[in-house]
Scaffold this active site. Sequence first.
Site, PDB file in Angstrom:
ATOM      1  CG  HIS A 251      14.943 -32.279 -20.554  1.00  0.00           C
ATOM      2  ND1 HIS A 251      14.883 -32.957 -19.353  1.00  0.00           N
ATOM      3  CD2 HIS A 251      15.390 -33.183 -21.470  1.00  0.00           C
ATOM      4  CE1 HIS A 251      15.257 -34.219 -19.533  1.00  0.00           C
ATOM      5  NE2 HIS A 251      15.574 -34.370 -20.809  1.00  0.00           N
TER       6      HIS A 251
ATOM      7  CG  HIS B  56      20.654 -41.951 -19.154  1.00  0.00           C
ATOM      8  ND1 HIS B  56      21.525 -41.311 -20.018  1.00  0.00           N
ATOM      9  CD2 HIS B  56      19.588 -41.119 -19.034  1.00  0.00           C
ATOM     10  CE1 HIS B  56      21.012 -40.160 -20.386  1.00  0.00           C
ATOM     11  NE2 HIS B  56      19.837 -40.025 -19.804  1.00  0.00           N
TER      12      HIS B  56
ATOM     13  NE  ARG C   8      18.150 -35.855 -17.689  1.00  0.00           N
ATOM     14  CZ  ARG C   8      18.573 -36.778 -16.838  1.00  0.00           C
ATOM     15  NH1 ARG C   8      19.065 -36.423 -15.666  1.00  0.00           N
ATOM     16  NH2 ARG C   8      18.504 -38.059 -17.145  1.00  0.00           N
TER      17      ARG C   8
ATOM     18  CE1 TYR D  21      22.884 -35.244 -23.695  1.00  0.00           C
ATOM     19  CE2 TYR D  21      22.911 -37.378 -22.612  1.00  0.00           C
ATOM     20  CZ  TYR D  21      22.290 -36.176 -22.871  1.00  0.00           C
ATOM     21  OH  TYR D  21      21.074 -35.909 -22.310  1.00  0.00           O
TER      22      TYR D  21
ATOM     23  NE  ARG E  39      14.854 -38.165 -16.183  1.00  0.00           N
ATOM     24  CZ  ARG E  39      15.614 -39.128 -15.674  1.00  0.00           C
ATOM     25  NH1 ARG E  39      15.864 -39.147 -14.356  1.00  0.00           N
ATOM     26  NH2 ARG E  39      16.129 -40.078 -16.435  1.00  0.00           N
TER      27      ARG E  39
ATOM     28  CE  LYS F  27      12.008 -40.110 -17.494  1.00  0.00           C
ATOM     29  NZ  LYS F  27      12.110 -40.215 -18.971  1.00  0.00           N
TER      30      LYS F  27
END
Length: 308
Positions: free
Chosen positions: A252, A278, A255, A287, A159, A184
Amino acid sequence: MTDFDTLTRGWLNHLAHERRLSPKTLEAYGRDIRQFAAFITEHLGGEPTLADIAALKPADLRAFLGRRRRDGVGNRTLMRQLAALRSLARFGERTGKLKAAAFAATRGPRIGKSLPRPLDASAAKAVTQADTRAGEDREEWILARDAAVLALLYGCGLRISEALSLTRAQAPVHAGDTLTVLGKGAKTRMVPVLPVVVTAISEYIALCPWRLPPDGPLFLGAKGGPLSPRIIQLAVESLRGALGLPSTATPHSLRHSFATHLLGRGGELRAIQELLGHASLSTTQIYTRIDSTRLMAAYDAAHPRAGR
């Protein structure tokens, strides 16, 4: 201060220090609860107590969501606000201060999931190369800096916030180096670094006119301060015009391109999940839908019986 206010403060403190949510998420959740409290105060004719909250029905919550919709709020924001209220209710139940079944029983609006928009491989490579912007009236070290940041997004799946939070000491400068990325929720992950990314970062470091102390930011702005994400966004906007890319080409999207291109080359979904950081495999599985969509588009375009 009502007992509902006290519960809300305890919940936000829990999210900040135990769940380690980002400051922006905390700000949004706090705003959501304040808007809910203002509505319920008007709805009930007085500031709500925990007893008032426990007595709410799904119809009361639907009335709140309806008011927010009339204020022009979209479905995604409504879902976030409902998620904040449910999280608060669960916290109240765990701490023995609140039992409010209405929050779990209230259904939120449906949101159609849009697929990420990755770039094709040639466009992604062009975006990450300093030579692509060679004609711009920009200092060489700035072009090298932007290229290094974008190389991290496409080459490592970072990110933009993760790339700009790197320190000089973390910079990968040798082939085979790995990055420890703080993502995150303050979760760390290990990411291998491609030689081309190492080269881009090394070229930037060699050209940078500012001192880069080990514990300071790796990427600096034109005046020597920490680099703003907006500068990288503007760089990609410039590249969109130069390369004829769509408006969906953003930092983004690199990514997204990283994940999509890995999957298209046979990358294992669980490994891609770990590289992206994730928390859930279901987030990464989107994806596979992109890959299937591209496959069918190629089939329709090339097969002699397609469309017949």
